[in-house]
Scaffold this motif. Structure first.
Motif, PDB file in Angstrom:
ATOM      1  N   GLY A   1       3.891 -12.180 -28.360  1.00  0.00           N
ATOM      2  CA  GLY A   1       3.626 -13.331 -29.225  1.00  0.00           C
ATOM      3  C   GLY A   1       4.770 -13.487 -30.196  1.00  0.00           C
TER       4      GLY A   1
ATOM      5  N   ALA B   1      -2.669 -22.988 -26.519  1.00  0.00           N
ATOM      6  CA  ALA B   1      -2.060 -21.676 -26.271  1.00  0.00           C
ATOM      7  C   ALA B   1      -3.004 -20.789 -25.456  1.00  0.00           C
TER       8      ALA B   1
ATOM      9  N   GLY C   1       4.022 -15.520 -24.947  1.00  0.00           N
ATOM     10  CA  GLY C   1       2.713 -15.963 -25.404  1.00  0.00           C
ATOM     11  C   GLY C   1       1.612 -15.038 -24.941  1.00  0.00           C
TER      12      GLY C   1
END
Lengths: 340, 344
Positions: free
Chosen positions: B95, B118, B91
């Motif tokens: 990604g 996120a 993340g």
């Protein structure tokens, strides 16, 4: 099994008289926003006119929500048509009562998109393929029906020893072959294939396309071939219809449609096929998304995304599907067709 | 030359199944350089997604087991990081965009909530700041009226819009590598063109690397710099996109390319030319519980020779860049001196 029905006049050739004729067919779905609200209507299919001859494939392309599947399902009367007329082999089946329709159903079969979910997981291949044979009493149950099912499986390139297997034991390509065998077992004249290869890998995709073409040649099948993959339709269909929001915006021989691309939407669709050889040409990327069929734009449904939209005309009056050159059978619904 | 951003060497992963141990990946090696787009292609079941999930260490173990290998990302071996360290990579630095935009979003939360979640996982932002970031992120991926529509639920959005949201989430913490698993497969043709254009633009604007997983070679041709062809868990061929697609060295790559219906204005078939059938690849993938000795493509290969069924085939560098795992291609290249194995 195909011997008992009348043999097509010319096998593998296209006969002159259309087997299927559809006139101004519309399908409206009512949508209620609440229990006491009066329903609004979605024009899923809006005044579609088309014909398909024996031995011919009509490709239907368009994006999701353009009404491709609804059109095919309405033609086969899996949905009740709202308006218009469907004539199959000189019989008007639009309002045919259930009993008579049943006999017609044997002659019009559907191959579904997803071979993973369209086969009953609790039935063996034998049961799936011979269900239709039993329903239409084409053979006495037992050895005769089994032989018929085995013959059909062989026709689609599956070994008879697959009969005892369940769908989960088969690969995607094999499942789609079973789906095709299920439809073929009852000896149809018309096959509606709804995205028959979309869920498959390219190598398997090619096998299934070859199979469908071979079957068409052998049995003189008339096919509706629905796909969002223009490359596949371009390859396999004799004629192509491009749909946008429930209407056909361009229709003609695949060669004409692919070469001339009169409608700006057809142009965008063809331009969106990713090329294997990057030639540096700028792709024509359409802005925006297809509008909702709940409240379609006034005038031409494509005008909000159209690069050659004329204010006062395209957004006011809907164009009708007309031949640009009389006698060419290449029809376009556009006020400003691209002519270069 | 500087070290590549992502360097995978000899990655082998197996899955324990009821029928035995399945060798899903067997010695996969390739690099992703900074700012480059690398595409992993192959049929379903060939190990594309297993490779991507291994990089993020998202394969559930058991049944998955890392047999051997190294995944070096920004100088660290991801396979030896603790779970806590790994969370700082997932993340934040890498990604991921998943295949199906219809199921990858949580239907009971707004897209804004999922985007802010996120952002706040990796950065110390207040809710307000994070929301502003989220709106800016949506604007960056071409989401119309982001400030007004950030509170929409996934079901209120079209497939293309949902895919944009997923890309925005993946980009929320400006990762240096974006892994996109079939990002356009579930989308319509015109929307696919939009998303490909967006990925291309983001890569230029953000200097990001992209590892693209795709089965559509047309998509690959339009966006990737390099292609890695996987078959049955093994790299069969890799190289620069243009040369690999125009002059494929491996019989499998050639077969894949041939089985695509031709396109272009002259590709349509008239009634007269019908009957010519598309070339196909007969047979199926080998059983990965007991792969055959020698080449894994042997059973389906049109050019198979005796050696293919007995000897392990090395990955051999090609003169024009790239590498191929085939004895026949090796012979063709024999005139060229550089023939190193495995590590390019």
């Amino acid at each position: 099994m195909s011997e008992e029905k009348k043999a097509p006049a010319s096998r593998g050739r296209v006969a002159a008289a259309p087997l299927l004729q559809v006139d101004k067919l519309s399908k409206l779905f009512p949508v209620r926003s609440g229990p006491f609200e009066s329903p609004r209507f979605i024009h899923a299919v809006d005044g579609v006119t088309l014909y398909v001859r024996r031995g011919e494939t009509l490709g239907i392309v368009g994006e999701s929500g353009s009404g491709k599947s609804t059109l095919a399902r309405t033609i086969l009367r899996l949905h009740e048509p709202t308006l218009g007329r469907i004539v199959f082999d000189d019989v008007d089946i639009t309002r045919l009562p259930d009993g008579d329709l049943r006999a017609m159903r044997r002659r019009m079969q559907y191959v579904f998109q997803d071979p993973y979910s369209s086969l009953n997981p609790r039935m063996t291949v034998r049961e799936i393929v011979s269900e239709g044979i039993a329903i239409f009493k084409l053979a006495r149950a037992g050895a005769m029906a089994d032989a018929m099912a085995a013959a059909t499986l062989e026709k689609v390139g599956l070994r008879p020893d697959m009969m005892g297997r369940y769908p989960h034991e088969l690969s995607g390509g094999q499942r789609q072959r079973v789906g095709i065998a299920r439809a073929l077992a009852v000896g149809p004249d018309l096959l509606a294939c709804d995205e028959p290869v979309s869920a498959l890998d390219v190598s398997v995709q090619a096998q299934v396309i070859n199979l469908l073409e071979r079957l068409q040649e052998e049995l003189g099948l008339c096919m509706l071939f629905i796909s969002h993959d223009l490359r596949v339709v371009q390859y396999t269909a004799h004629r192509t219809a491009v749909m946008y929001l429930g209407r056909i915006v361009e229709m003609g021989t695949t060669a004409d449609v692919a070469e001339k691309r009169h409608h700006p939407y057809t142009r965008a669709l063809f331009s969106a096929i990713p090329s294997l050889t990057p030639d540096g040409k700028k792709r024509l990327v359409l802005q925006g998304e297809p509008p909702s069929a709940m409240d379609p734009p006034k005038g031409c449904a494509f005008h909000p995304r159209c690069p050659s939209m004329e204010k006062g005309r395209c957004d006011v009056e809907a164009p009708t599907l007309e031949e640009l050159v009389p006698g060419s059978h290449h029809r376009v619904a556009c006020w400003h067709p691209e002519m270069d | 030359m500087t070290a590549p951003l992502l360097r995978i060497r000899d990655l082998a992963v197996s899955f324990a199944t009821y029928g035995g141990v399945l060798q899903a990946l067997d010695g996969v090696s390739f690099d992703v350089d900074k700012g480059r787009v690398v595409a992993l292609v192959g049929e379903s079941g060939c190990g594309k997604s297993a490779t991507a999930l291994s990089i993020l260490r998202l394969l559930a173990s058991p049944p998955a087991r890392l047999v051997r290998g190294e995944i070096r990302f920004e100088g660290r071996d991801l396979l030896h990081l603790s779970e806590r360290e790994m969370r700082g990579v997932r993340g934040a630095r890498i990604g991921m965009v998943f295949q199906d935009p219809m199921t990858a979003l949580n239907p009971v939360y707004t897209v804004g909530f999922q985007l802010i979640e996120a952002i706040r996982l990796h950065r110390k932002f207040t809710r307000k700041e994070a929301r502003e970031q989220a709106i800016a992120g949506l604007a960056k991926v071409g989401f119309p009226e982001p400030a007004a529509r950030i509170d929409s639920y996934p079901h209120e959005l079209s497939g293309g819009m949902r895919q944009r949201v997923l890309i925005a989430i993946a980009l929320a913490c400006s990762p240096t590598l974006l892994i996109a698993d079939e990002p356009t497969t579930a989308l319509d043709a015109t929307i696919q063109a939009q998303i490909l254009e967006l990925l291309q633009k983001l890569r230029v604007d953000l200097g990001m690397s992209l590892l693209l997983i795709a089965h559509d070679l047309g998509v690959v041709a339009s966006i990737a710099d390099e292609v890695v062809v996987l078959y049955a868990g093994v790299v069969m061929e890799r190289g620069p996109t243009a040369s690999l697609l125009s002059a494929p060295a491996h019989p499998y790559t050639r077969a894949l390319l041939r089985s695509i219906p031709p396109s272009g204005p002259t590709a349509f078939r008239t009634r007269e030319t019908k009957g010519r059938s598309l070339p196909t690849i007969e047979g199926t993938l080998p059983d990965l519980r007991s792969p055959p000795p020698g080449c894994r493509f042997q059973a389906r290969c049109p050019d198979v020779v005796d050696r293919c069924t007995t000897d392990a085939v090395p990955l051999t560098s090609r003169s024009g860049g790239g590498a191929v795992r085939c004895f026949l291609a090796e012979v063709a290249e024999a005139a060229e001196p550089a023939a190193t194995t495995d590590v390019a």
